[in-house]
Design an enzyme around this catalytic site. Structure first.
Site, PDB file in Angstrom:
ATOM      1  N   GLU A  80     -12.751  -4.306 -29.990  1.00  0.00           N
ATOM      2  CA  GLU A  80     -12.413  -3.190 -30.890  1.00  0.00           C
ATOM      3  C   GLU A  80     -12.957  -1.887 -30.302  1.00  0.00           C
ATOM      4  O   GLU A  80     -14.052  -1.879 -29.725  1.00  0.00           O
ATOM      5  CB  GLU A  80     -13.094  -3.470 -32.246  1.00  0.00           C
ATOM      6  CG  GLU A  80     -12.964  -2.362 -33.272  1.00  0.00           C
ATOM      7  CD  GLU A  80     -13.868  -2.611 -34.500  1.00  0.00           C
ATOM      8  OE1 GLU A  80     -14.949  -3.222 -34.352  1.00  0.00           O
ATOM      9  OE2 GLU A  80     -13.471  -2.193 -35.595  1.00  0.00           O
ATOM     10  N   ASN A 109      -7.875   2.701 -36.929  1.00  0.00           N
ATOM     11  CA  ASN A 109      -8.607   1.847 -35.987  1.00  0.00           C
ATOM     12  C   ASN A 109      -7.573   0.835 -35.487  1.00  0.00           C
ATOM     13  O   ASN A 109      -7.167  -0.060 -36.239  1.00  0.00           O
ATOM     14  CB  ASN A 109      -9.773   1.178 -36.727  1.00  0.00           C
ATOM     15  CG  ASN A 109     -10.667   0.369 -35.811  1.00  0.00           C
ATOM     16  OD1 ASN A 109     -10.281   0.023 -34.697  1.00  0.00           O
ATOM     17  ND2 ASN A 109     -11.853   0.038 -36.289  1.00  0.00           N
ATOM     18  N   LYS A 127      -6.101  -1.622 -38.244  1.00  0.00           N
ATOM     19  CA  LYS A 127      -7.080  -2.399 -39.031  1.00  0.00           C
ATOM     20  C   LYS A 127      -6.930  -2.169 -40.541  1.00  0.00           C
ATOM     21  O   LYS A 127      -6.910  -1.015 -41.004  1.00  0.00           O
ATOM     22  CB  LYS A 127      -8.486  -2.014 -38.574  1.00  0.00           C
ATOM     23  CG  LYS A 127      -9.614  -2.812 -39.195  1.00  0.00           C
ATOM     24  CD  LYS A 127     -10.920  -2.388 -38.529  1.00  0.00           C
ATOM     25  CE  LYS A 127     -12.115  -3.191 -38.990  1.00  0.00           C
ATOM     26  NZ  LYS A 127     -13.338  -2.784 -38.280  1.00  0.00           N
ATOM     27  N   GLU A 152     -16.646   3.543 -41.307  1.00  0.00           N
ATOM     28  CA  GLU A 152     -15.219   3.309 -41.029  1.00  0.00           C
ATOM     29  C   GLU A 152     -14.331   3.795 -42.174  1.00  0.00           C
ATOM     30  O   GLU A 152     -13.220   4.258 -41.960  1.00  0.00           O
ATOM     31  CB  GLU A 152     -14.969   1.826 -40.762  1.00  0.00           C
ATOM     32  CG  GLU A 152     -15.535   1.384 -39.433  1.00  0.00           C
ATOM     33  CD  GLU A 152     -14.986   0.037 -39.007  1.00  0.00           C
ATOM     34  OE1 GLU A 152     -13.768  -0.105 -38.854  1.00  0.00           O
ATOM     35  OE2 GLU A 152     -15.805  -0.886 -38.845  1.00  0.00           O
ATOM     36  N   CYS A 155     -11.946  -7.034 -35.958  1.00  0.00           N
ATOM     37  CA  CYS A 155     -13.319  -7.190 -36.437  1.00  0.00           C
ATOM     38  C   CYS A 155     -13.442  -7.720 -37.858  1.00  0.00           C
ATOM     39  O   CYS A 155     -13.315  -8.906 -38.097  1.00  0.00           O
ATOM     40  CB  CYS A 155     -14.088  -5.883 -36.273  1.00  0.00           C
ATOM     41  SG  CYS A 155     -15.867  -6.180 -36.391  1.00  0.00           S
ATOM     42  N   ASN A 203     -16.895  -5.141 -33.085  1.00  0.00           N
ATOM     43  CA  ASN A 203     -18.199  -4.483 -32.887  1.00  0.00           C
ATOM     44  C   ASN A 203     -19.000  -4.854 -34.120  1.00  0.00           C
ATOM     45  O   ASN A 203     -18.784  -4.287 -35.194  1.00  0.00           O
ATOM     46  CB  ASN A 203     -18.075  -2.951 -32.900  1.00  0.00           C
ATOM     47  CG  ASN A 203     -17.506  -2.354 -31.640  1.00  0.00           C
ATOM     48  OD1 ASN A 203     -18.218  -1.826 -30.806  1.00  0.00           O
ATOM     49  ND2 ASN A 203     -16.200  -2.402 -31.514  1.00  0.00           N
TER      50      ASN A 203
HETATM   51  N1  CDT Z   1     -16.488  -3.197 -36.883  1.00  0.00           N
HETATM   52  C1  CDT Z   1     -16.571  -4.015 -37.947  1.00  0.00           C
HETATM   53  O1  CDT Z   1     -15.604  -4.242 -38.648  1.00  0.00           O
HETATM   54  N2  CDT Z   1     -17.793  -4.526 -38.208  1.00  0.00           N
HETATM   55  C2  CDT Z   1     -18.042  -5.307 -39.368  1.00  0.00           C
HETATM   56  C3  CDT Z   1     -19.404  -5.049 -39.854  1.00  0.00           C
HETATM   57  C4  CDT Z   1     -19.558  -5.466 -41.236  1.00  0.00           C
HETATM   58  S1  CDT Z   1     -21.023  -4.926 -41.942  1.00  0.00           S
HETATM   59  C5  CDT Z   1     -20.717  -3.325 -42.383  1.00  0.00           C
HETATM   60  C6  CDT Z   1     -17.862  -6.795 -39.142  1.00  0.00           C
HETATM   61  O2  CDT Z   1     -17.269  -7.446 -40.004  1.00  0.00           O
HETATM   62  O3  CDT Z   1     -18.335  -7.341 -38.161  1.00  0.00           O
END
Ligand code: CDT
Length: 312
Positions: free
Chosen positions: A47, A110, A127, A146, A172, A197
């Site tokens: 991502e 995203n 996303k 985000e 993600c 990420n």
């Molecule tokens: N980038 C991304 O979507 N990260 C989320 C973090 C969740 S906690 C705020 C993930 O699901 O890995």
């Protein structure tokens, strides 16, 4: 056409804010060259591959924010990726912050694209499950904004014919939601490409931190098995601008088993020969949707958003 796809997952180590697009693109091309030497057909990147994970910062200057976005794809800085894909005969999937100009407004998503060796964009996904928050929360060591910087994706989860099979993408946080997989499962998806990420620390739920790697594998393995599909889940990992990101990139078979796994937190290639016909033994038996699903009984899934416990 062959139903074997040799897939390379290109985990990336941290990308610091000072690193420019050309430096990141050079790292990506080095991984593509390695994948080519191993006979790969496809390379999957994380991502927001082209920049640091900028939603960790609260920013109010729109010009500063926009420096993390791409308003053209390819652009002068990203064209070398498309050229390398053609030179190596590789398809590539990578994420980036997308800015699009519509008649009366600028929209920001995203996004993750799948590009064919001929440079054509074969698939685009924006996303849908945006995690985190929209307002500054100063008590956090790192923000997860985000919901501030991106709109919810507006393309659904399309599945396309590519690489000799049926391919879809998610990004993600989508991987934690069974709906993401099932919408693609209902289109016969055979390979899901996904970049992530994931910060090690989630300040609202610190008790989850020690389970980050477990949850990461759990959701991708379950999604693969329950939909009879390969899942290629690729991290940006390591300590990025002082923020710890988990690794654990994997290629998961339709059995739910991990068939390739990264062992570092840096730039690392993982590889698997994926026979798309393997998906059939799940899609045609335990998860034969046409035979066993009961959608009439699932109405609540689309009619209700939040949980409503039973009345006392
Ligand atoms: N980038 C991304 O979507 N990260 C989320 C973090 C969740 S906690 C705020 C993930 O699901 O890995």
């Amino acid at each position: 056409m062959s139903r074997i796809v040799t897939v390379a997952g290109a985990q990336m180590g941290p990308i610091q804010r000072s690193e420019n697009r050309s430096e990141v693109v050079a790292r990506m091309i080095a991984l593509m060259a390695q994948a080519h030497r191993h006979g790969a057909d496809l390379v999957v990147f994380p991502e927001l591959t082209l920049t640091t994970f900028f939603p960790r910062w609260f920013m109010t200057d729109q010009a500063e924010i926009d420096r993390f976005f791409e308003s053209a794809m390819p652009s002068a800085e990203t064209a070398p990726l498309f050229d390398a894909a053609a030179r190596f005969g590789l398809a590539i999937s990578f994420g980036y912050a997308e800015q699009v100009q519509e008649a009366d407004r600028t929209r920001r998503f995203n996004t993750q694209i799948l590009v064919g060796p001929d440079g054509r964009i074969l698939h685009k996904y924006r996303k849908i499950h945006l995690p985190g928050h929209a307002e500054h929360e100063p008590w956090r060591a790192f923000q997860h904004l985000e919901k501030r910087y991106f709109e919810v994706g507006n393309l659904g989860w399309p599945v396309v014919r590519a690489l000799g099979g049926h391919v879809g993408q998610m990004i993600c946080n989508d991987r934690r939601w069974p709906e993401s997989y099932r919408v693609m499962g209902l289109q016969g998806v055979e390979m899901i490409l996904l970049g992530y990420n994931t910060p090690r620390h989630n300040p609202p739920a610190p008790d989850h931190d020690a389970l980050g790697d477990f949850h990461n594998a759990l959701v991708m393995q379950a999604g693969a098995y329950q939909n009879g599909t390969f899942v290629v889940g690729i991290a940006k990992a390591g300590i990025e601008e002082g923020c710890e990101l988990i690794g654990g990139s994997v290629i998961v078979a339709p059995t739910g088993e991990v068939i390739a796994r990264a062992s570092t937190l840096g730039d690392e290639l993982i590889l698997a020969r994926c026979d798309l016909d393997w998906t059939r033994s799940y899609k045609e038996t335990v998860f034969n949707f046409a035979r066993h699903r009961e959608p009439e009984q699932y109405r609540m899934i689309v009619e209700r958003k939040g949980a409503v416990p039973p009345e006392a």
